[in-house]
Design an enzyme around this catalytic site. Structure first.
Site, PDB file in Angstrom:
ATOM      1  N   GLU A  92       0.793  -1.215   0.000  1.00 58.45           N
ATOM      2  CA  GLU A  92       0.000   0.000   0.000  1.00 58.45           C
ATOM      3  C   GLU A  92       0.839   1.286   0.000  1.00 58.45           C
ATOM      4  O   GLU A  92       0.472   2.261  -0.643  1.00 58.45           O
ATOM      5  CB  GLU A  92      -0.926   0.011   1.226  1.00 58.45           C
ATOM      6  N   SER A 351     -31.285 -28.572  49.539  1.00 57.63           N
ATOM      7  CA  SER A 351     -30.420 -29.058  50.622  1.00 57.63           C
ATOM      8  C   SER A 351     -28.968 -28.629  50.469  1.00 57.63           C
ATOM      9  O   SER A 351     -28.103 -29.126  51.195  1.00 57.63           O
ATOM     10  CB  SER A 351     -30.480 -30.595  50.677  1.00 57.63           C
TER      11      SER A 351
END
Length: 788
Positions: A92, A351
Site C-alpha cells: 500500500e 439441601s
C-alpha cells in the site's frame, strides 16, 4: 535581542512588495490554524467503537456492534503480526515513514495513468490518505480528492506515524460490517492477527482494496489471485524470502463461514452494561471450556421437557476465577426462557446449604464426623420436617446424614447451632440469602426455605477446597481476590471428606473417581415441589455449580438433583482439564479415631460397657464432643444414667441401701431412637426396676408407645385385580399427650388418647411411625403387594 533588532531592520528597509511576500506564509499559517480548529480531524469517539468481551486468551466471546452496526476488535500495532505490517506497507505505501501524508510522485503517476487510459489504473493514495477517507468519506471527484489530501496533511500534523497506522488497523474495511484487521482475522480465520501466516497476512493486507469483491468466504478464487499479487510484490522487493512466498502461494484461500460468536452471552451483556470506557473487556473465562460446555449443555437439555433450562458456573479454586459461565442452556430460545440468566436468579437452594451447617457445627464442637444424630419423627411447633426419601432411618452418623441429605438430622443440628447465626455466617462469606418478605431465619432455611444464587453458592462451596476461605467469583483478570473466612481449614477438610467418601454413589460416579484418581466431593439439592434441581461438585482444582429447572418456577415432577443435575455434573467434571490425581492435603491437627455410640466419646476414654457401637471419626486435636442432647433436655445433658443396685440387681436409693449396694452406670440412647434399637439396648431392658420399698431416682424413660391395629412385618395383598388397597384403622397406647402419625416420613394426622386414624398405604414397603409430645417414638414396617 540582536535577532529581533535584525528582523526589525530588515522589515523597515524592505519595500511594500517584499513585506507582502514576507506576510503571506504567516497569513497562510493563520488560515490553516483557523481551518484546523473549525474543521478538526473527525476521529471516532470512544463511545462509537464496537466492544468486545474476550476470554482469558483474548479470543472474542461476544461482539457488540457500534452505533452504526459495525463490528470491530480494537488492536494496536504491537498486537498484530509483523508479517501483516510488512505486507501492508509494501503493497500500500512503501514510503509511509518518509512522506508528510501525501506522496506527490504517486499522485502524478496515478494522474498520468488516468489521463492516458481514461480509468484508474493505480491509486495514488498513501496510507494516511486512506485513513483520511475512512474518517471523512468523500466522493471520487477532484474536490473530494483535494479534501482528502488536506485531511491527510492534517492527520500528519496532529498524530505520529504509529498513531496513524493504528487508526488504519482498526478502521480498514473488510467486507460487510467488519472493520479492522483483528476483527477480520478473528471472524474469517478464527485466530488473532498476531498469529497470521505469510499467506494470511498477504490476504488481509489486500482485502481492504475491494472488501466486497474479495471476501474470502464468498469469492475465494478472486481473493487468492489478489493475495498472490501481494506475495509477488513482497518477493520482488526482497521483503520475504522466495521459499516463504512459494510456500504461501501453495495455500488455498479458505475462510470460515462468517459467524459472530455468542459465547457467555449473559455474562458478556452484563459486563458491557456495567463497564464503560473499555473497548475490549478481558474476562477470566476459558473460551475452550466455555464453548464446549455450551454445546454439550444445549444437546443435553434437548432431552428434557419443554420450558426446562439449566445454568452452570465453573470456578478455578486457586484464585476463584470463573472459567465458564452459562446462564441458560438455550440462549435466545423463548420457549426455554433463554434470555433469563439463571446463574444469578434467586431460587430455593434445597439441601445445598447443609454442608456448611455440618462444617460450622464441627468447628463449634457440636458434632464430629461420626456423631450420633437422630433421623426420627420430630415436631417443632407447627413445623414438621420430613425427608425427601421415604421414611426415617433412626440413628445415623453425621456423615451418613449429610451424604444421604436427611432432613430431620439437619434440622436437629440447626436447632442447636441457630438459624440466625447460620444466615449471618453465610452472608459474611458471600452468600446473600433472600428471606420471605418480613421473614427471619428459621429452621426451614436448611431445607431450602430461603433464596440463593448459583454463582454465589458456587463461590462459597469452593471454600471446602480452599482451607475454609470462601471468595467472590472473579470475572475480570484485574479483579482482586476477595477472600472471606467461612470455617477452619480442619472443618473444611472434614466436610469435604464427608461428601467425597460417599461410596454409595452411582456406578458412574465410582467409575469417575476411579478413573480420575482424584478427590471429588459433591452435594445435590431439590427445592419444594420439584422446582429446582441442584448439583455442586468440588475437586482440588475446580468447583462446579449446576442448576436445572423451569425459569418460570413451575414444577418439574420427578426431576430432582440426584437424577437430573448430577449426571450433568459428572460429565462436566470428567471433561475438565488438569483434574486428575489431585488430592487435598489433610491438616496436621486432624486425626482418625474410634468413637463409641451412644455417648459419642473416644473409645479409649469410654468404658467398655458404654460402648454399644463403634465408628471411625475424624477429630480436630482429638476433641470428641458428646452426642447432642434429646429434645427438651439441656444442651449436653448427660446420656449416662447412674444408680445404686443391691445384690439382686435392683435399684435402691442411698438411704436404704446396705453395704452390698454398688454404684452402676448405663449409657442410654436418646429416647426418640428406642424404636430402632435392639431390644437389649432399650431403656426398659437396660434399666433395672427398683427394689420394693426403696424407690430409686426416676429413669425418665417414659411409658413406651405401641401401635395397635397392625404389627411389624405384616403383609397385605388385595383379594383381586380390582380390589382397593387396604385401609388400616390404627391407634396407639402408652406414651403421653397428642400423637403425630407419619407414613413413609410424611405427616398423616394427629390423634389423642385412644382415637383411631385411618391410613391407606401404597404398594411396596411402608413405614408407619407415631410420635408423642414427650418424644417417644414407635415405628413398624409392613408390606403391601399386588395380586401378581
Amino acid at each position: 535581542m540582536k535577532l529581533l533588532a535584525t528582523v526589525l531592520k530588515v522589515w523597515q528597509s524592505s519595500s511594500r512588495k517584499v513585506r507582502a511576500l514576507l506576510l503571506m506564509p504567516a497569513a497562510l499559517a493563520c488560515i490553516l490554524l483557523l481551518l484546523d480548529s473549525v474543521f478538526p480531524p473527525p476521529l471516532p469517539q470512544a463511545q462509537d467503537f464496537a466492544r468486545v468481551v474476550a476470554d482469558r486468551h483474548g479470543k472474542p466471546l461476544r461482539f457488540f456492534a457500534d452505533s452504526r452496526g459495525v463490528w470491530r476488535y480494537p488492536v494496536t500495532q504491537e498486537k498484530v503480526s509483523p508479517r501483516f505490517i510488512e505486507a501492508l506497507l509494501t503493497y500500500e505505501d512503501r514510503h509511509f515513514y518518509r512522506h508528510p501524508g501525501v506522496n506527490p510522485l504517486a499522485l502524478l503517476r496515478a494522474s498520468a495513468q488516468y489521463l492516458r487510459n481514461g480509468r484508474i489504473v493505480s491509486g495514488g493514495s498513501t496510507l494516511t490518505m486512506q485513513v483520511a477517507r475512512l474518517l471523512d468519506p468523500h466522493r471520487r471527484t477532484l474536490p473530494g480528492k483535494a479534501k482528502q489530501i488536506l485531511r491527510a496533511l492534517q492527520l500528519e500534523w496532529h498524530f505520529s506515524k504509529k498513531e496513524i497506522l493504528n487508526l488504519y488497523l482498526n478502521l480498514a474495511p473488510y467486507g460487510g460490517n467488519i472493520e479492522g484487521v483483528e476483527a477480520a482475522s478473528r471472524l474469517y480465520l478464527r485466530k488473532s492477527a498476531a498469529d497470521l501466516t505469510h499467506a494470511e497476512a498477504a490476504l488481509l493486507a489486500v482485502l481492504p482494496q475491494a472488501p466486497s469483491r474479495l471476501r474470502p468466504d464468498r469469492h475465494p478464487q478472486r481473493a487468492q489471485k489478489a493475495r498472490d499479487k501481494v506475495l509477488d510484490r513482497l518477493q520482488a522487493f526482497g521483503i520475504w524470502r522466495a521459499e516463504d512466498v512459494d510456500r504461501a502461494q501453495l495455500e488455498n484461500v479458505y475462510a470460515e463461514r462468517l459467524e459472530f460468536p455468542q459465547n457467555a452471552p449473559h455474562l458478556a451483556r452484563r459486563l458491557v452494561d456495567n463497564i464503560s470506557g473499555r473497548e475490549v473487556i478481558h474476562t477470566t473465562i476459558d473460551g475452550n471450556i466455555q464453548r464446549g460446555l455450551e454445546d454439550f449443555l444445549r444437546d443435553h437439555m434437548d432431552n428434557y421437557p419443554a420450558k426446562t433450562s439449566a445454568a452452570v458456573v465453573i470456578l478455578e479454586n486457586s484464585d476463584l476465577s470463573v472459567r465458564a459461565y452459562v446462564g441458560a442452556s438455550h440462549f435466545g430460545d423463548t420457549r426455554r426462557y433463554g434470555y433469563v440468566d439463571m446463574a444469578r436468579a434467586v431460587r430455593s437452594p434445597g439441601s445445598t446449604l447443609k454442608p456448611f451447617l455440618y462444617g460450622l457445627a464441627i468447628d463449634e464442637d457440636l458434632i464430629h464426623s461420626a456423631a450420633l444424630l437422630s433421623d426420627t419423627p420430630r415436631i417443632y411447633g407447627e413445623y414438621r420436617p420430613e425427608n425427601f426419601h421415604r421414611g426415617f432411618s433412626g440413628p445415623v452418623t453425621a456423615t451418613a446424614a449429610l451424604q444421604r441429605s436427611l432432613n430431620v438430622p439437619a434440622v436437629q443440628l440447626l436447632e442447636h447451632y441457630g438459624p440466625g447465626r447460620l444466615a449471618a455466617t453465610l452472608e459474611n462469606a458471600g452468600l446473600s440469602l433472600q428471606l420471605p418478605s418480613g421473614g427471619k431465619p428459621n429452621l426451614a432455611m436448611i431445607l431450602g426455605g430461603v433464596g440463593a444464587r448459583l454463582d454465589q453458592l458456587t463461590g462459597i462451596y469452593a471454600a471446602l477446597a480452599r482451607g475454609g476461605q470462601a471468595a467472590t467469583p472473579r470475572y475480570l483478570a484485574e479483579e482482586p481476590l476477595q477472600e472471606r473466612y467461612l470455617m477452619s481449614p480442619e472443618a473444611a477438610w472434614i466436610t469435604f471428606e464427608m461428601l467425597a467418601s460417599n461410596r454409595k454413589g452411582s456406578r458412574r460416579w465410582r467409575n469417575l473417581v476411579r478413573q480420575s484418581k482424584a478427590d471429588i466431593a459433591w452435594k445435590t439439592g431439590t427445592s419444594y415441589g420439584y422446582r429446582d434441581a441442584w448439583a455442586i461438585g468440588v475437586t482440588p482444582a475446580y468447583t462446579v455449580g449446576i442448576w436445572m429447572g423451569r425459569p418460570d418456577g413451575t414444577p418439574l415432577p420427578g426431576y430432582y438433583g440426584s437424577i437430573s443435575a448430577t449426571p450433568l455434573l459428572r460429565a462436566v467434571i470428567a471433561a475438565l482439564p488438569g483434574n486428575k490425581k489431585l488430592h487435598l492435603k489433610r491438616p496436621e491437627l486432624i486425626t482418625q479415631e474410634i468413637i463409641c455410640w451412644p455417648l459419642g466419646g473416644q473409645k479409649a476414654l469410654t468404658p467398655t460397657s458404654h460402648c454399644h457401637q463403634q465408628h471411625s471419626a475424624w477429630l480436630i486435636q482429638g476433641r470428641a464432643p458428646r452426642t447432642l442432647s434429646p429434645k427438651n433436655e439441656p444442651l449436653r445433658a448427660a446420656q449416662t444414667f447412674r444408680f445404686f443396685a443391691n445384690q439382686q440387681g435392683l435399684r435402691v436409693k442411698p438411704s436404704c441401701m446396705d453395704h452390698s449396694a454398688v454404684k452402676q452406670s448405663l449409657a442410654l440412647w436418646p429416647k426418640e431412637l428406642e424404636a430402632w434399637l435392639p431390644a437389649n439396648q432399650t431403656r426398659s431392658q437396660q434399666i433395672p426396676p427398683t427394689a420394693p420399698g426403696c424407690h430409686a431416682p426416676a429413669a425418665n424413660n417414659g411409658t413406651p408407645l405401641k401401635i395397635v391395629g397392625t404389627s411389624d412385618g405384616n403383609q397385605y395383598r388385595p383379594t383381586g385385580s380390582m380390589a382397593p388397597l387396604p385401609r388400616l384403622n390404627l391407634s396407639a397406647i402408652g406414651g403421653q399427650g397428642k400423637r403425630y402419625w407419619f407414613l413413609n416420613g410424611e405427616p398423616q394426622g394427629e390423634t389423642l388418647g385412644n382415637e383411631n386414624l385411618v391410613l391407606i398405604p401404597q404398594s411396596g414397603k411402608q413405614q408407619i411411625a407415631v410420635l408423642d409430645t414427650s418424644g417417644n417414638v414407635e415405628r413398624i414396617e409392613i408390606f403391601v403387594g399386588d395380586t401378581h
